[in-house]
Design a protein around this motif. Structure first.
Motif, PDB file in Angstrom:
ATOM      1  N   VAL A 107      50.420  22.075  22.371  1.00  0.00           N
ATOM      2  CA  VAL A 107      50.094  20.380  22.993  1.00  0.00           C
ATOM      3  C   VAL A 107      48.625  19.619  21.921  1.00  0.00           C
ATOM      4  N   TYR A 108      48.437  19.080  21.496  1.00  0.00           N
ATOM      5  CA  TYR A 108      48.088  17.727  20.678  1.00  0.00           C
ATOM      6  C   TYR A 108      47.305  16.456  21.204  1.00  0.00           C
ATOM      7  N   LYS A 109      45.990  16.266  20.935  1.00  0.00           N
ATOM      8  CA  LYS A 109      45.547  14.901  21.168  1.00  0.00           C
ATOM      9  C   LYS A 109      45.161  13.602  20.454  1.00  0.00           C
ATOM     10  N   ASP A 110      45.210  12.469  20.696  1.00  0.00           N
ATOM     11  CA  ASP A 110      45.136  11.929  19.747  1.00  0.00           C
ATOM     12  C   ASP A 110      44.316  12.147  18.536  1.00  0.00           C
ATOM     13  N   ALA A 111      44.144  11.781  17.255  1.00  0.00           N
ATOM     14  CA  ALA A 111      43.310  12.432  16.584  1.00  0.00           C
ATOM     15  C   ALA A 111      41.708  10.941  16.307  1.00  0.00           C
ATOM     16  N   ARG A 112      42.806   9.569  16.582  1.00  0.00           N
ATOM     17  CA  ARG A 112      42.462   8.315  16.862  1.00  0.00           C
ATOM     18  C   ARG A 112      42.014   7.908  15.505  1.00  0.00           C
ATOM     19  N   ALA A 113      42.191   7.887  15.101  1.00  0.00           N
ATOM     20  CA  ALA A 113      41.514   8.456  13.476  1.00  0.00           C
ATOM     21  C   ALA A 113      41.269   6.815  12.925  1.00  0.00           C
ATOM     22  N   GLY A 114      41.604   5.868  13.384  1.00  0.00           N
ATOM     23  CA  GLY A 114      40.748   4.360  13.386  1.00  0.00           C
ATOM     24  C   GLY A 114      39.955   3.583  13.804  1.00  0.00           C
ATOM     25  N   GLU A 115      39.632   4.582  15.223  1.00  0.00           N
ATOM     26  CA  GLU A 115      38.675   4.056  16.483  1.00  0.00           C
ATOM     27  C   GLU A 115      37.699   3.884  15.817  1.00  0.00           C
ATOM     28  N   MET A 116      36.758   3.032  15.992  1.00  0.00           N
ATOM     29  CA  MET A 116      35.605   2.712  15.949  1.00  0.00           C
ATOM     30  C   MET A 116      34.942   3.214  16.854  1.00  0.00           C
ATOM     31  N   LYS A 117      33.791   4.192  16.753  1.00  0.00           N
ATOM     32  CA  LYS A 117      32.730   3.830  17.452  1.00  0.00           C
ATOM     33  C   LYS A 117      32.027   3.737  18.492  1.00  0.00           C
ATOM     34  N   LYS A 118      32.752   4.067  19.870  1.00  0.00           N
ATOM     35  CA  LYS A 118      32.021   2.827  21.172  1.00  0.00           C
ATOM     36  C   LYS A 118      29.718   2.433  20.634  1.00  0.00           C
ATOM     37  N   GLU A 119      29.923   1.131  20.894  1.00  0.00           N
ATOM     38  CA  GLU A 119      28.684   1.308  20.283  1.00  0.00           C
ATOM     39  C   GLU A 119      27.802   1.206  21.548  1.00  0.00           C
ATOM     40  N   MET A 120      26.546   2.154  20.863  1.00  0.00           N
ATOM     41  CA  MET A 120      25.253   2.350  22.509  1.00  0.00           C
ATOM     42  C   MET A 120      24.913   0.800  22.767  1.00  0.00           C
ATOM     43  N   ASN A 121      24.685   1.520  24.012  1.00  0.00           N
ATOM     44  CA  ASN A 121      23.694   0.110  24.824  1.00  0.00           C
ATOM     45  C   ASN A 121      22.052   0.678  24.846  1.00  0.00           C
ATOM     46  N   PHE A 122      21.326   0.074  24.791  1.00  0.00           N
ATOM     47  CA  PHE A 122      19.917   0.670  24.909  1.00  0.00           C
ATOM     48  C   PHE A 122      19.043  -0.668  24.856  1.00  0.00           C
ATOM     49  N   PHE A 123      17.832  -0.593  25.060  1.00  0.00           N
ATOM     50  CA  PHE A 123      16.496  -0.953  25.381  1.00  0.00           C
ATOM     51  C   PHE A 123      15.826  -1.392  23.891  1.00  0.00           C
ATOM     52  N   GLU A 124      15.874  -2.546  23.800  1.00  0.00           N
ATOM     53  CA  GLU A 124      14.754  -3.092  22.903  1.00  0.00           C
ATOM     54  C   GLU A 124      13.326  -2.985  22.942  1.00  0.00           C
ATOM     55  N   PRO A 125      11.900  -2.656  22.461  1.00  0.00           N
ATOM     56  CA  PRO A 125      10.771  -2.544  23.160  1.00  0.00           C
ATOM     57  C   PRO A 125      10.790  -3.926  24.026  1.00  0.00           C
ATOM     58  N   ASP A 126      11.276  -5.185  23.609  1.00  0.00           N
ATOM     59  CA  ASP A 126      10.459  -6.451  24.927  1.00  0.00           C
ATOM     60  C   ASP A 126      11.910  -6.753  26.195  1.00  0.00           C
ATOM     61  N   GLN A 127      13.286  -5.715  26.012  1.00  0.00           N
ATOM     62  CA  GLN A 127      13.706  -5.688  26.923  1.00  0.00           C
ATOM     63  C   GLN A 127      12.898  -4.123  27.845  1.00  0.00           C
ATOM     64  N   PHE A 128      12.421  -3.804  27.458  1.00  0.00           N
ATOM     65  CA  PHE A 128      12.214  -2.399  28.142  1.00  0.00           C
ATOM     66  C   PHE A 128      10.423  -3.254  28.970  1.00  0.00           C
ATOM     67  N   GLU A 129       9.976  -3.611  28.240  1.00  0.00           N
ATOM     68  CA  GLU A 129       8.521  -4.760  28.907  1.00  0.00           C
ATOM     69  C   GLU A 129       9.465  -5.634  30.135  1.00  0.00           C
ATOM     70  N   LYS A 130      10.351  -6.326  30.485  1.00  0.00           N
ATOM     71  CA  LYS A 130      11.140  -7.059  30.798  1.00  0.00           C
ATOM     72  C   LYS A 130      11.208  -6.210  32.490  1.00  0.00           C
ATOM     73  N   TYR A 131      11.553  -4.833  31.899  1.00  0.00           N
ATOM     74  CA  TYR A 131      12.551  -3.989  32.887  1.00  0.00           C
ATOM     75  C   TYR A 131      11.616  -3.588  33.455  1.00  0.00           C
ATOM     76  N   LEU A 132      10.435  -2.565  32.800  1.00  0.00           N
ATOM     77  CA  LEU A 132       9.102  -1.975  33.776  1.00  0.00           C
ATOM     78  C   LEU A 132       8.757  -3.019  34.670  1.00  0.00           C
ATOM     79  N   SER A 133       8.364  -4.647  33.840  1.00  0.00           N
ATOM     80  CA  SER A 133       7.562  -5.422  34.845  1.00  0.00           C
ATOM     81  C   SER A 133       8.269  -6.093  36.216  1.00  0.00           C
ATOM     82  N   CYS A 134       9.614  -5.297  36.728  1.00  0.00           N
ATOM     83  CA  CYS A 134      10.439  -5.830  38.150  1.00  0.00           C
ATOM     84  C   CYS A 134      10.218  -4.283  38.783  1.00  0.00           C
TER      85      CYS A 134
END
Length: 365
Positions: A149-176
């Motif tokens: 059994v083999y799995k697709d190596a997906r050699a050309g697949e780009m890594k999915k970009e991570m989601n994250f909060f920048e500092p100003d976004q976290f401040e808005k989050y915390l204000s809620c």
């Protein structure tokens, strides 16, 4: 064993039973043969090729039930917990199929490749590989069907970009967030980069307000946790650490401690974020979704991030500001990771950092 002519179709059928130690272990019936001779020959071939050992093999549920106790002796409880989730999925989706057949497994892995991320397919693939390796060691089978059994190596697949909060976004989050415990809880995740289980396992004795540090020496797992033992040693040796708190977090934690002191279950041994038990992972997920939804209702346009993405946010913030004088080793030590893991997992930048590179390149021409 019996060969009979089907009165409705005019064709010949055969049916019978196979016994093992006096018990019926398999019943069969085949139909549609032109002559009695063909039916008789087909039944003889069927019985001759019948694989008794294959029929006597344990079901997927039985094999997993035999494997898990062994696996728990080899890995940390948190690792075993994740593995059990995968095996429960396999039992649901493969339980009625011949999972000892490499063709069946290949079809399944290929279907997973079309639906899931590369990382998740690898988890499924290697969980199956470990299961059949155990089956060989336990004398159940001689060779693993996974070798074909083999799995697709997906050699050309780009890594999915991570989601994250920048500092100003976290401040808005915390204000809620009005609840002081929740403010301290999510600030702890964001400003310290703790793993979810590490944050859940915090006790008041781990927080030193004189030195403004937090000691990390345990983690919470959700598998079969009890009031007497909800926490275990942390993920790796690197995970043991004492790290400093920024002023923002000291303020949030101190404000929450003033409230927590009035709780009946408060003590230095009490869970910082919990009561008789640490806060649950489901509560964390639910509250995070709630606060993001509220922030976006206010028009802040925050990304949908997971609990683990608070850790990504912290790491990204530090990587983006390494010019302040600290190194990748310092960041890795703070996160409880190795430098190699830091480079492999957190090698992404905030938009501001990327724009700074472009500004430099434009000004240098």
């Amino acid at each position: 064993m019996a060969v009979n002519k089907n009165k409705k179709t005019g064709k010949w059928d055969f049916d019978g039973k196979i016994y093992f130690k006096g018990k019926v272990i398999h019943s069969y019936r085949r139909s549609g043969f032109a002559t009695k001779k063909e039916a008789t020959r087909a039944e003889a071939i069927y019985r001759d090729e019948f694989n008794l050992k294959k029929v006597m093999l344990p079901s997927l549920q039985e094999l997993v039930d035999r494997f898990i106790p062994f696996w728990k002796t080899q890995v940390k409880p948190s690792t075993a917990e994740q593995e059990i989730k995968v095996y429960n999925k396999l039992i649901r989706e493969l339980g009625e199929k011949d999972f000892y057949d490499s063709k069946v497994l290949q079809t399944y892995i290929s279907e997973c490749d079309a639906k899931y991320s590369k990382r998740y397919v690898e988890k499924i693939y290697f969980s199956l590989t470990r299961l059949f390796k155990f089956a060989i060691l336990d004398g159940i089978i001689e060779t693993s069907p996974m070798v074909k059994v083999y799995k697709d190596a997906r050699a050309g697949e780009m890594k999915k970009e991570m989601n994250f909060f920048e500092p100003d976004q976290f401040e808005k989050y915390l204000s809620c967030i009005e609840d002081q415990r929740d403010r301290a809880m999510f600030s702890c995740l964001y400003y310290m980069g703790l793993r979810k289980g590490e944050m859940m396992a915090l006790q008041w004795k781990d927080i030193d307000f004189k030195k403004n540090t937090i000691r990390i020496d345990k983690t919470v797992i959700t598998l079969n946790r009890t009031k007497s033992n909800p926490a275990t040693p942390p993920k790796t040796k690197n995970s043991y650490r004492t790290i400093s708190m920024p002023k923002q977090l000291v303020h949030e934690l101190a404000a929450y401690k003033d409230i927590a002191k009035d709780f009946s279950f408060y003590s230095l041994d009490a869970w910082v974020f919990g009561d008789e038990m640490p806060v649950s992972a489901e509560t964390l997920r639910r509250k995070n979704k709630q606060y993001i939804a509220e922030a976006n209702r206010r028009g802040y346009e925050l990304p949908e991030i997971r609990i683990h993405d608070f850790r990504h946010s912290h790491a990204s913030y530090l990587i983006n500001n390494m010019s302040a004088g600290f190194t990748d080793f310092d960041i890795a030590k703070r996160l409880g990771d190795t430098v190699e893991t830091l480079h492999n997992v957190y090698a992404h930048w905030f938009k501001a950092g990327d724009q700074g590179i472009i500004d430099f390149m434009n000004s240098d021409n």
